[in-house]
Design an enzyme around this catalytic site. Sequence first.
Site, PDB file in Angstrom:
ATOM      1  N   GLY A   1       3.807  -3.029   3.817  1.00  0.00           N
ATOM      2  CA  GLY A   1       4.717  -4.202   3.721  1.00  0.00           C
ATOM      3  C   GLY A   1       4.223  -5.586   4.268  1.00  0.00           C
ATOM      4  O   GLY A   1       2.866  -5.471   3.978  1.00  0.00           O
ATOM      5  N   GLU A   2       4.887  -6.443   4.594  1.00  0.00           N
ATOM      6  CA  GLU A   2       4.434  -7.588   4.881  1.00  0.00           C
ATOM      7  C   GLU A   2       5.485  -8.279   6.346  1.00  0.00           C
ATOM      8  O   GLU A   2       6.527  -7.873   6.045  1.00  0.00           O
ATOM      9  CB  GLU A   2       4.576  -8.651   4.010  1.00  0.00           C
ATOM     10  CG  GLU A   2       3.404  -8.604   2.887  1.00  0.00           C
ATOM     11  CD  GLU A   2       3.418  -9.904   1.959  1.00  0.00           C
ATOM     12  OE1 GLU A   2       3.424 -10.603   2.581  1.00  0.00           O
ATOM     13  OE2 GLU A   2       3.239  -9.666   0.896  1.00  0.00           O
TER      14      GLU A   2
ATOM     15  N   CYS B   1       0.830  -1.199  -0.083  1.00  0.00           N
ATOM     16  CA  CYS B   1      -0.065  -0.006  -0.046  1.00  0.00           C
ATOM     17  C   CYS B   1       0.907   1.248  -0.088  1.00  0.00           C
ATOM     18  O   CYS B   1       2.066   1.233  -0.207  1.00  0.00           O
ATOM     19  CB  CYS B   1      -0.868   0.094   1.212  1.00  0.00           C
ATOM     20  SG  CYS B   1      -0.076   0.216   2.788  1.00  0.00           S
TER      21      CYS B   1
ATOM     22  N   ARG C   1      -4.848   0.994  -0.635  1.00  0.00           N
ATOM     23  CA  ARG C   1      -4.475  -0.752  -0.077  1.00  0.00           C
ATOM     24  C   ARG C   1      -4.497  -1.496  -1.467  1.00  0.00           C
ATOM     25  O   ARG C   1      -5.304  -1.459  -2.259  1.00  0.00           O
ATOM     26  CB  ARG C   1      -5.665  -1.209   0.556  1.00  0.00           C
ATOM     27  CG  ARG C   1      -5.606  -2.837   0.878  1.00  0.00           C
ATOM     28  CD  ARG C   1      -6.581  -3.145   1.735  1.00  0.00           C
ATOM     29  NE  ARG C   1      -6.912  -4.717   1.846  1.00  0.00           N
ATOM     30  CZ  ARG C   1      -7.677  -5.227   2.086  1.00  0.00           C
ATOM     31  NH1 ARG C   1      -8.921  -4.728   2.095  1.00  0.00           N
ATOM     32  NH2 ARG C   1      -7.797  -6.630   2.326  1.00  0.00           N
ATOM     33  N   LEU C   2      -3.648  -2.229  -1.603  1.00  0.00           N
ATOM     34  CA  LEU C   2      -3.441  -3.266  -2.787  1.00  0.00           C
ATOM     35  C   LEU C   2      -3.629  -4.554  -1.994  1.00  0.00           C
ATOM     36  O   LEU C   2      -2.790  -5.217  -1.361  1.00  0.00           O
ATOM     37  CB  LEU C   2      -2.015  -3.272  -3.372  1.00  0.00           C
ATOM     38  CG  LEU C   2      -1.544  -4.332  -4.403  1.00  0.00           C
ATOM     39  CD1 LEU C   2      -2.771  -4.351  -5.600  1.00  0.00           C
ATOM     40  CD2 LEU C   2      -0.209  -4.463  -4.924  1.00  0.00           C
ATOM     41  N   ALA C   3      -4.703  -5.286  -2.070  1.00  0.00           N
ATOM     42  CA  ALA C   3      -4.853  -6.476  -1.492  1.00  0.00           C
ATOM     43  C   ALA C   3      -4.177  -7.500  -1.974  1.00  0.00           C
ATOM     44  O   ALA C   3      -4.657  -8.034  -3.101  1.00  0.00           O
ATOM     45  CB  ALA C   3      -6.442  -6.736  -1.360  1.00  0.00           C
TER      46      ALA C   3
END
Length: 547
Positions: free
Chosen positions: A103-104, A34, A79-81
């Site tokens: 991020g993750e 995101c 947001r990029l889901a």
Amino acid sequence: MREIHFRRLSFKQLASVGKRLEEPQKRGEDKFMCGFVCLWCVADEQLAERMITRIAHRGPDQLTIHRSSRVPAVLAHCRLAIIGPTDGRQPLECEDTVLVANGEIYNHADLRAILGHAAFETASDSETILHLFRSGRLRWLSHLDGMFAFVLATPDRVIAARDPLGIKPLYVARVGDGLAFASELKAFDGLEVKSIETVPPGGLFDSRDGPRQWFRMTQGAAEPEPGFDSDAVAAELRLVLEEAVAKWMVADVEVGSFLSGGLDSSIIAALAARSLARQPGQPRLKTFSVGLPGSPDLLAAQRVADHIGSDHYHLEFSAADLAAALPQVIYHLESADVDLVRSAIPTHFATTVARRQVKAVLTGEGADELFAGYAYHHDYADRPRALADELTRSLRSMHNINLQRVDRITMAQGLEARTPFLDRDLIDFAQTIPASVKLLIEPAETSGPTPDGTSSPLRPSGPEWTSGPTPDGTSSPLSGFSAKPSRIFCPKTSSGGRRPSLTKALAPSTSCKMPSRLLPDVPAPSRVRMKQNSTSRSFASSLPSLI
């Protein structure tokens, strides 16, 4: 411009790349990339909206603006889901603490078990940041394993932090008596700011306690210690690399892989394809390459794809396509550096073809910095301490060079790029491998003259070189250096030669003749000076057998 795929999909399917994609139907752990904005002590929702709109390409699936009643902050998030559960929206709020993150967190499941599942209200991996902070643990940031940037606000304090390498970007500006944070510089366009600064990789901004470095890169080893077992190290390196690829592939949507035909991306793609093949019901890995019509990279990438059994797509572009894309590339790159722009062009086209098939891709970024893969590293072949220091320095500076390129260009089209070579465990292990082993000097036998008439494939006969730039603009003992990696391939001798013992354990039980493009090109002799009757090769150049 022409897309080529064995299914003969037309290039028209690449149209409308920026359109919102449909939400996945599968429900599970929330993972997303995101962009975000946080205004601290600046009560202006319209300003937050203008800022987040400028970087909305980073998250085309959802946009949220939130003003907390308990915290003097306005937060905006696009947001990029990668997974689309209904409870994955940000910002995240818990009592008097609010968070936006990009991020993750790859170890979020372990952290949930440690912190207690009852504390969590969503399936978001980012929620672990919120509860780690609230737990009061010392050095709580060091428990996070992943790529991330975030801002966390309380009634009297705002904290911003970045992952160890700076894979995900974060900036802070002073606006009046308050602060503004954003994922990209363009978010600040038109604002009256006193200053704009980068939150450094592994850095923590704390409005109460002041800034500090929560992560420090370990210095690379130079020479082997007594008892160094190269075979054991090679075997362990392979395991660590396989684990890194598996970790960075975790997602509930399909993850593809960029495939240039070079060594680094080929290793990542090969391991990813093998990992998927071991999982019943998983589709074949999708790989993506780009180039000018008939370019060697396209041919090499196709040969690798054929060998690893990937579902391969490639895109041919022309000089006219390049010229048309240049303004957009420079705008999103946020840099006019010549080498960075040049390397961003193929990334842009690779993103274009990949985004129509997947939301996330693996890349080979970081291998050259870890394993001495750039041409200018050859001058350090007989100075292992200097080489180890240079590799460490280049790792620390990736955030505003190659990582900036990868993040900005892929996120410009809503594609998540993942960098397994920059896995924290892999970096820690690679830094313990002596630099003298990563770049070896071995006797060379030649079977004939080289193009410049010398008897060695690497010894120049021309004039001495002049100083030139490294990938980050510092001085280099090589002239004409470009940002594109180039490694020395040490040809086999007439007696068959042998590879360094450190890489023996990396070879699988089956053998494969690799495309010549996968074997690193020998740099032009006039650009490399080596000792007479000796050659230099990088440790990483001995890894084609991984595939």
